[in-house]
Design a protein around this motif. Sequence first.
Motif, PDB file in Angstrom:
ATOM      1  N   PRO A   1       0.831  -1.214   0.000  1.00 54.13           N
ATOM      2  CA  PRO A   1       0.000   0.000   0.000  1.00 54.13           C
ATOM      3  C   PRO A   1       0.861   1.257   0.000  1.00 54.13           C
ATOM      4  N   PRO A   2       0.234   2.431  -0.198  1.00 55.91           N
ATOM      5  CA  PRO A   2       1.019   3.679  -0.200  1.00 55.91           C
ATOM      6  C   PRO A   2       1.709   3.987   1.124  1.00 55.91           C
ATOM      7  N   LYS A   3       1.382   3.243   2.150  1.00 57.19           N
ATOM      8  CA  LYS A   3       2.078   3.348   3.445  1.00 57.19           C
ATOM      9  C   LYS A   3       3.594   3.356   3.273  1.00 57.19           C
ATOM     10  N   LYS A   4       4.084   2.636   2.237  1.00 61.96           N
ATOM     11  CA  LYS A   4       5.541   2.468   2.068  1.00 61.96           C
ATOM     12  C   LYS A   4       6.253   3.805   1.825  1.00 61.96           C
ATOM     13  N   PHE A   5       5.499   4.840   1.406  1.00 61.91           N
ATOM     14  CA  PHE A   5       6.137   6.146   1.185  1.00 61.91           C
ATOM     15  C   PHE A   5       6.314   6.927   2.478  1.00 61.91           C
ATOM     16  N   PHE A   6       5.605   6.536   3.516  1.00 58.37           N
ATOM     17  CA  PHE A   6       5.639   7.297   4.775  1.00 58.37           C
ATOM     18  C   PHE A   6       6.332   6.524   5.890  1.00 58.37           C
ATOM     19  N   VAL A   7       6.106   5.210   5.907  1.00 63.62           N
ATOM     20  CA  VAL A   7       6.811   4.324   6.843  1.00 63.62           C
ATOM     21  C   VAL A   7       7.421   3.246   5.956  1.00 63.62           C
ATOM     22  N   ARG A   8       8.697   3.367   5.701  1.00 63.33           N
ATOM     23  CA  ARG A   8       9.314   2.470   4.722  1.00 63.33           C
ATOM     24  C   ARG A   8       9.578   1.097   5.340  1.00 63.33           C
ATOM     25  N   PRO A   9       9.589   0.053   4.510  1.00 67.81           N
ATOM     26  CA  PRO A   9       9.857  -1.290   5.052  1.00 67.81           C
ATOM     27  C   PRO A   9      11.155  -1.332   5.859  1.00 67.81           C
ATOM     28  N   ARG A  10      12.194  -0.659   5.381  1.00 67.78           N
ATOM     29  CA  ARG A  10      13.454  -0.478   6.134  1.00 67.78           C
ATOM     30  C   ARG A  10      13.784   0.993   6.058  1.00 67.78           C
ATOM     31  N   ASP A  11      13.971   1.607   7.206  1.00 76.70           N
ATOM     32  CA  ASP A  11      14.124   3.045   7.238  1.00 76.70           C
ATOM     33  C   ASP A  11      15.280   3.427   8.138  1.00 76.70           C
ATOM     34  N   GLU A  12      16.271   4.085   7.556  1.00 74.81           N
ATOM     35  CA  GLU A  12      17.388   4.565   8.388  1.00 74.81           C
ATOM     36  C   GLU A  12      16.932   5.838   9.091  1.00 74.81           C
ATOM     37  N   ILE A  13      16.762   5.785  10.410  1.00 72.42           N
ATOM     38  CA  ILE A  13      16.235   6.972  11.099  1.00 72.42           C
ATOM     39  C   ILE A  13      17.339   7.790  11.786  1.00 72.42           C
ATOM     40  N   LEU A  14      18.430   7.148  12.153  1.00 74.34           N
ATOM     41  CA  LEU A  14      19.564   7.868  12.740  1.00 74.34           C
ATOM     42  C   LEU A  14      20.856   7.243  12.233  1.00 74.34           C
TER      43      LEU A  14
END
Length: 334
Positions: free
Chosen positions: A55-68
């Motif tokens: 779903p478009p969720k992947k643009f806001f909460v990515r499957p793997r997301d480097e946050i720091l």
Amino acid sequence: MRYIKLPSENFEKFFNSLKAWGSIYAPVKRGSIYSFQEVQRAEEVALDYNRTMLPPKKFFVRPRDEILRLKNGRWENGTDAEPIVLFGLHSCDIHGLKILDKVYLDEPVDPYYKARREKTFIVGISCMPDEYCFCKSLGTHFAMDGFDLFLHELPDGWLVRIGSVRGHEIVWENGELFEEVTDEDLKHFKEFEERRANAFQKEIPQEGLADMLDLAYNSPVWKEYAEICLACGNCNMVCPTCRCYEVCDKWISAYDAVRERRYDSCFMENHGLVAGGHNFRPTRLDRFRHRYYCKSYFDPSSGYNCVGCGRCDEFCPAKIEHVKVLEEVRGSLR
Ligand code: SF4
Ligand code: SF4
């Protein structure tokens, strides 16, 4: 809400005008599935798609997301929000984002989600249900907000609903592409919506759902399905409203590391594991049942945790059907 008309011959120009906002991502056919991908030309967009796998969720909460990122002993924020256009969202997915907004934009606000959400221009598009859709029974088959523009198919173009100030600005800047809506256009719009409302093949009866689940906690149906379920977690990965994640630190050296947030699934055995070794959901039966209780939870301000998109049915390798499971659980109480 203001309605205007985009004639078919102006569709491509309108599409190109959106590039002034940012890169355009839209549903594209990839083999037998659809996926939101960056597109350059209007003809690449699958306007008649039923649902994308992710779903478009992947643009806001990515499957793997480097946050720091820790660089030479100093932590740096990893937020990278670029302006983008999400073109062609269906109503159920817009409702899915509204549910995520409740989670990520309520205090404490998630800065990564917020930054990406604010920079995204959303264009919705009308659709016809297939055998998996049941959004109508959950009230998510029509979006009244949560988009900038929403396009409804007409025989000779699109009826456009404007849902935000940004939507008004885009229409204002490209005024020569639009026309006033006629009575004939409104007639076609209503006919399309009626045809659509009659095309749904599945529904979840909401009446007494919460009571039914309270009474059916020990129903044998949960056990039967838990034995078929592969616990693969696909249904969580494709769901527009699932938002469980885990955070891991990956150390590169003593002074360099990456803090990563990645999707988690309540079907994984360690999802309910807490300090001290206790597991709140130690068996597959516990985990299978839990998902249905989570999705059927009703929040008076945002509705159910399910928007009836049908992804969990279409992409379940064990062919488990969400509505059928709930129907059988209800039936087991009779
Ligand atoms: S996708 Fe199907 S098989 Fe996989 S965990 Fe979900 S219900 Fe079980
Ligand atoms: S539970 Fe299934 S049908 Fe409901 S929103 Fe999630 S993927 Fe869609």
